[in-house]
Design a protein around this motif. Sequence first.
Motif, PDB file in Angstrom:
ATOM      1  N   ASP A 199       6.626 -35.809 -11.317  1.00  0.00           N
ATOM      2  CA  ASP A 199       7.183 -36.092  -9.995  1.00  0.00           C
ATOM      3  C   ASP A 199       7.539 -34.837  -9.198  1.00  0.00           C
ATOM      4  N   ILE A 200       7.155 -33.664  -9.700  1.00  0.00           N
ATOM      5  CA  ILE A 200       7.429 -32.416  -8.978  1.00  0.00           C
ATOM      6  C   ILE A 200       6.221 -32.039  -8.130  1.00  0.00           C
ATOM      7  N   PHE A 201       6.453 -31.795  -6.840  1.00  0.00           N
ATOM      8  CA  PHE A 201       5.377 -31.525  -5.877  1.00  0.00           C
ATOM      9  C   PHE A 201       4.496 -30.362  -6.324  1.00  0.00           C
ATOM     10  N   THR A 202       5.114 -29.250  -6.740  1.00  0.00           N
ATOM     11  CA  THR A 202       4.338 -28.072  -7.126  1.00  0.00           C
ATOM     12  C   THR A 202       3.484 -28.353  -8.361  1.00  0.00           C
ATOM     13  N   ALA A 203       4.030 -29.131  -9.291  1.00  0.00           N
ATOM     14  CA  ALA A 203       3.276 -29.472 -10.497  1.00  0.00           C
ATOM     15  C   ALA A 203       2.041 -30.298 -10.139  1.00  0.00           C
ATOM     16  N   GLN A 204       2.214 -31.244  -9.225  1.00  0.00           N
ATOM     17  CA  GLN A 204       1.097 -32.073  -8.780  1.00  0.00           C
ATOM     18  C   GLN A 204       0.011 -31.222  -8.133  1.00  0.00           C
ATOM     19  N   GLU A 205       0.439 -30.259  -7.319  1.00  0.00           N
ATOM     20  CA  GLU A 205      -0.514 -29.403  -6.626  1.00  0.00           C
ATOM     21  C   GLU A 205      -1.316 -28.532  -7.599  1.00  0.00           C
ATOM     22  N   ARG A 206      -0.639 -27.969  -8.596  1.00  0.00           N
ATOM     23  CA  ARG A 206      -1.338 -27.116  -9.570  1.00  0.00           C
ATOM     24  C   ARG A 206      -2.299 -27.944 -10.413  1.00  0.00           C
ATOM     25  N   LEU A 207      -1.907 -29.163 -10.724  1.00  0.00           N
ATOM     26  CA  LEU A 207      -2.791 -30.054 -11.474  1.00  0.00           C
ATOM     27  C   LEU A 207      -3.991 -30.463 -10.623  1.00  0.00           C
ATOM     28  N   ASN A 208      -3.764 -30.672  -9.325  1.00  0.00           N
ATOM     29  CA  ASN A 208      -4.879 -30.966  -8.419  1.00  0.00           C
ATOM     30  C   ASN A 208      -5.877 -29.809  -8.401  1.00  0.00           C
ATOM     31  N   GLY A 209      -5.351 -28.573  -8.429  1.00  0.00           N
ATOM     32  CA  GLY A 209      -6.213 -27.399  -8.464  1.00  0.00           C
ATOM     33  C   GLY A 209      -7.046 -27.349  -9.734  1.00  0.00           C
ATOM     34  N   TYR A 210      -6.439 -27.730 -10.845  1.00  0.00           N
ATOM     35  CA  TYR A 210      -7.136 -27.813 -12.134  1.00  0.00           C
ATOM     36  C   TYR A 210      -8.328 -28.771 -12.018  1.00  0.00           C
ATOM     37  N   ALA A 211      -8.073 -29.938 -11.404  1.00  0.00           N
ATOM     38  CA  ALA A 211      -9.129 -30.945 -11.250  1.00  0.00           C
ATOM     39  C   ALA A 211     -10.220 -30.476 -10.287  1.00  0.00           C
ATOM     40  N   ARG A 212      -9.824 -29.818  -9.201  1.00  0.00           N
ATOM     41  CA  ARG A 212     -10.799 -29.350  -8.201  1.00  0.00           C
ATOM     42  C   ARG A 212     -11.732 -28.298  -8.806  1.00  0.00           C
ATOM     43  N   ALA A 213     -11.171 -27.407  -9.623  1.00  0.00           N
ATOM     44  CA  ALA A 213     -12.003 -26.380 -10.257  1.00  0.00           C
ATOM     45  C   ALA A 213     -13.040 -27.020 -11.176  1.00  0.00           C
ATOM     46  N   HIS A 214     -12.611 -28.033 -11.934  1.00  0.00           N
ATOM     47  CA  HIS A 214     -13.545 -28.737 -12.812  1.00  0.00           C
ATOM     48  C   HIS A 214     -14.652 -29.418 -11.997  1.00  0.00           C
ATOM     49  N   ALA A 215     -14.267 -30.020 -10.878  1.00  0.00           N
ATOM     50  CA  ALA A 215     -15.250 -30.702 -10.033  1.00  0.00           C
ATOM     51  C   ALA A 215     -16.260 -29.708  -9.471  1.00  0.00           C
ATOM     52  N   GLU A 216     -15.776 -28.531  -9.090  1.00  0.00           N
ATOM     53  CA  GLU A 216     -16.663 -27.506  -8.524  1.00  0.00           C
ATOM     54  C   GLU A 216     -17.709 -27.066  -9.552  1.00  0.00           C
ATOM     55  N   TYR A 217     -17.310 -26.983 -10.812  1.00  0.00           N
ATOM     56  CA  TYR A 217     -18.238 -26.568 -11.865  1.00  0.00           C
ATOM     57  C   TYR A 217     -18.910 -27.767 -12.547  1.00  0.00           C
ATOM     58  N   GLU A 218     -18.656 -28.964 -12.011  1.00  0.00           N
ATOM     59  CA  GLU A 218     -19.244 -30.202 -12.532  1.00  0.00           C
ATOM     60  C   GLU A 218     -18.934 -30.393 -14.011  1.00  0.00           C
ATOM     61  N   VAL A 219     -17.697 -30.116 -14.367  1.00  0.00           N
ATOM     62  CA  VAL A 219     -17.219 -30.286 -15.734  1.00  0.00           C
ATOM     63  C   VAL A 219     -16.216 -31.441 -15.730  1.00  0.00           C
ATOM     64  N   PRO A 220     -16.436 -32.463 -16.526  1.00  0.00           N
ATOM     65  CA  PRO A 220     -15.501 -33.596 -16.548  1.00  0.00           C
ATOM     66  C   PRO A 220     -14.107 -33.174 -17.037  1.00  0.00           C
ATOM     67  N   VAL A 221     -13.074 -33.757 -16.443  1.00  0.00           N
ATOM     68  CA  VAL A 221     -11.695 -33.519 -16.884  1.00  0.00           C
ATOM     69  C   VAL A 221     -11.406 -34.424 -18.072  1.00  0.00           C
ATOM     70  N   GLN A 222     -10.888 -33.843 -19.150  1.00  0.00           N
ATOM     71  CA  GLN A 222     -10.521 -34.621 -20.340  1.00  0.00           C
ATOM     72  C   GLN A 222      -9.006 -34.831 -20.333  1.00  0.00           C
ATOM     73  N   GLU A 223      -8.580 -36.074 -20.296  1.00  0.00           N
ATOM     74  CA  GLU A 223      -7.160 -36.393 -20.221  1.00  0.00           C
ATOM     75  C   GLU A 223      -6.373 -35.828 -21.400  1.00  0.00           C
ATOM     76  N   SER A 224      -7.022 -35.713 -22.555  1.00  0.00           N
ATOM     77  CA  SER A 224      -6.318 -35.193 -23.739  1.00  0.00           C
ATOM     78  C   SER A 224      -5.927 -33.726 -23.578  1.00  0.00           C
ATOM     79  N   LEU A 225      -6.559 -33.038 -22.623  1.00  0.00           N
ATOM     80  CA  LEU A 225      -6.285 -31.620 -22.392  1.00  0.00           C
ATOM     81  C   LEU A 225      -5.158 -31.397 -21.377  1.00  0.00           C
ATOM     82  N   ILE A 226      -4.578 -32.494 -20.872  1.00  0.00           N
ATOM     83  CA  ILE A 226      -3.498 -32.396 -19.883  1.00  0.00           C
ATOM     84  C   ILE A 226      -2.172 -32.750 -20.544  1.00  0.00           C
TER      85      ILE A 226
END
Length: 355
Positions: A187-214
């Motif tokens: 529920d912390i705004f900054t945490a959500q933003e950094r996690l969004n960045g994690y997902a965006r980087a994976h999308a850019e490299y076409e690498v699926p995000v694995q929930e177990s790694l979060i």
Amino acid sequence: MAATMKDIAKRTGLGLATISSYFNGGNVREKNRAKIEEAIEELHYEVNELARNLKTNATKTIGVVIPELNNTFFAEIITEMEDILRSHGYATIVCDCRTDKNLECEAVEFLLRKRVDGIINMPVDKMGNHLLQFQKTGKPIVLIDRKIQGLACDSVLVDNQKAGENAVGLLLEKGHRNIGIISGPRDIFTAQERLNGYARAHAEYEVPVQESLIYHGDYTIQGGVEALKELILRNPHMTAVFVTNYEMTMGAVIAMNELGLRIPEDLSVIGFDNLQFARACHPKLTIVTQPTEAIAREAANRMLKHLEGHQDSGMEANPDGNSTAGIPTIESVKLQTEIISGKSILDLNQSLHSF
């Protein structure tokens, strides 16, 4: 007999309106300011702060409400902010709410009773309910690190999404595909933003995000220890981890030491903040650094612009201490982070080519 403002006016040849403007924090020409300050020293003039506060309805104090005083990031910002505000004649009252919404609300109510001239807040309550009563006073509010939707006030933010995207993008660029993240509370705004960045980087490299790694940590050292150990247990194939705040970065390094894991041979690491800790690690950690001095400077200056906005107009204040300049507009400032390179990332591309 104690010197009066009339004595200063007589000594300097300036009008009482200009003298009054000086004492009320108004805009006074530099040559006139120098004359007044020289006369104050010569006459041993002492300001009656209580009388001035009653007259101007200003206390020359700023309230600062933060989640955790023992957090290095927050402490560095407060130190820099206090220096800037003090140089303009303002004292600060710092309240640590222990990341508790109820304590945060109590802190703002306390500052309201103390009649502070403004509040600088790193909010815990993302709805902003704790600030509504203070906002009705018309006094300025400046938010740091976390924005509250629907609350009309200045905010000084870091581009946390870009920070996460750049950090994880660097790991992906080095050939890593199983990258863990020790994120902050959901529920912390900054945490959500950094996690969004994690997902965006994976999308850019076409690498699926694995929930177990979060893993959602709690921004504490012990939380970092537990998070790293849990990620390793869940993901024996993990080759790298991005840790999203300083305390958890320290905890992750402690966990690696306890597990006998080597950096970067067994696990590559990108941490967050505190360059001195990164340098103390062996090998030196690669970290994301936030511009704490710039954050503090922007927050303090935004507050001062609202309290002393007329100083930017280049105009003399009116006899009542007010200016004809317009009220400063509400602004949201977003600052960029930087990656400081260390030796904690293994280049898997080179490792593959070496076989």
